[in-house]
Design a protein around this motif. Sequence first.
Motif, PDB file in Angstrom:
ATOM      1  N   THR A  31     -79.377  78.645   7.821  1.00 28.72           N
ATOM      2  CA  THR A  31     -77.943  78.940   7.795  1.00 28.72           C
ATOM      3  C   THR A  31     -77.346  79.070   9.194  1.00 28.72           C
ATOM      4  O   THR A  31     -76.237  79.577   9.345  1.00 28.72           O
ATOM      5  N   GLN A  32     -78.067  78.598  10.197  1.00 30.16           N
ATOM      6  CA  GLN A  32     -77.517  78.602  11.544  1.00 30.16           C
ATOM      7  C   GLN A  32     -76.286  77.691  11.580  1.00 30.16           C
ATOM      8  O   GLN A  32     -76.187  76.746  10.794  1.00 30.16           O
ATOM      9  N   PRO A  33     -75.351  77.973  12.473  1.00 32.11           N
ATOM     10  CA  PRO A  33     -74.141  77.138  12.542  1.00 32.11           C
ATOM     11  C   PRO A  33     -74.464  75.658  12.735  1.00 32.11           C
ATOM     12  O   PRO A  33     -75.430  75.306  13.413  1.00 32.11           O
ATOM     13  N   VAL A  34     -73.667  74.827  12.108  1.00 35.63           N
ATOM     14  CA  VAL A  34     -73.828  73.374  12.228  1.00 35.63           C
ATOM     15  C   VAL A  34     -73.045  72.924  13.450  1.00 35.63           C
ATOM     16  O   VAL A  34     -71.825  73.036  13.500  1.00 35.63           O
ATOM     17  N   GLU A  35     -73.766  72.474  14.440  1.00 39.05           N
ATOM     18  CA  GLU A  35     -73.149  72.055  15.702  1.00 39.05           C
ATOM     19  C   GLU A  35     -72.434  70.714  15.547  1.00 39.05           C
ATOM     20  O   GLU A  35     -72.974  69.797  14.927  1.00 39.05           O
ATOM     21  N   PRO A  36     -71.237  70.610  16.101  1.00 39.89           N
ATOM     22  CA  PRO A  36     -70.525  69.322  16.044  1.00 39.89           C
ATOM     23  C   PRO A  36     -71.074  68.371  17.115  1.00 39.89           C
ATOM     24  O   PRO A  36     -70.609  68.351  18.239  1.00 39.89           O
ATOM     25  N   GLU A  37     -72.099  67.632  16.763  1.00 38.50           N
ATOM     26  CA  GLU A  37     -72.681  66.706  17.727  1.00 38.50           C
ATOM     27  C   GLU A  37     -72.281  65.288  17.390  1.00 38.50           C
ATOM     28  O   GLU A  37     -71.921  64.971  16.270  1.00 38.50           O
ATOM     29  N   ASN A  38     -72.369  64.463  18.378  1.00 38.81           N
ATOM     30  CA  ASN A  38     -72.056  63.050  18.176  1.00 38.81           C
ATOM     31  C   ASN A  38     -73.205  62.322  17.500  1.00 38.81           C
ATOM     32  O   ASN A  38     -73.019  61.236  16.974  1.00 38.81           O
ATOM     33  N   ALA A  39     -74.403  62.915  17.514  1.00 33.83           N
ATOM     34  CA  ALA A  39     -75.589  62.246  16.981  1.00 33.83           C
ATOM     35  C   ALA A  39     -75.528  62.069  15.464  1.00 33.83           C
ATOM     36  O   ALA A  39     -76.101  61.130  14.938  1.00 33.83           O
ATOM     37  N   ILE A  40     -74.844  62.980  14.782  1.00 35.05           N
ATOM     38  CA  ILE A  40     -74.740  62.804  13.338  1.00 35.05           C
ATOM     39  C   ILE A  40     -73.316  62.380  12.999  1.00 35.05           C
ATOM     40  O   ILE A  40     -72.368  62.782  13.659  1.00 35.05           O
ATOM     41  N   GLY A  41     -73.211  61.587  12.000  1.00 35.06           N
ATOM     42  CA  GLY A  41     -71.896  61.103  11.608  1.00 35.06           C
ATOM     43  C   GLY A  41     -71.102  62.159  10.864  1.00 35.06           C
ATOM     44  O   GLY A  41     -71.588  63.239  10.540  1.00 35.06           O
TER      45      GLY A  41
END
Length: 110
Positions: A31-41
């Motif tokens: 349940t850790q925060p979901v990071e807004p990364e460019n690696a995942i769409g």
Amino acid sequence: MPKLNKPEIKQKIESEIQRTEKLISEYIELTQPVEPENAIGRISRMDAINNKSVTEAALRKAREKMDKLKFALSKINEENFGICIRCKAPIPVGRLLVMPQSQTCVKCSY
């Protein structure tokens, strides 16, 4: 009706506490925060956020179960352990072995 075997039920409660502690640890990690990364769409990120909310619900349930298990463990040596809190009838041993945190018989649980 089989006799209530408190040592067996106590062992079951203790093993369920250990199992639930492991689940809680896993759920906390998931349940850790979901990071807004460019690696995942965008869709994958939405899936990750949805999965996180499902896992948070499971974490809440696991914590509730843990509280009930600890309560049951604290009450196991009391005379009224294994007695339904509503109808005062004995809770079947099978139910206590499957759900040691039960405070009601099957009939009263509905």
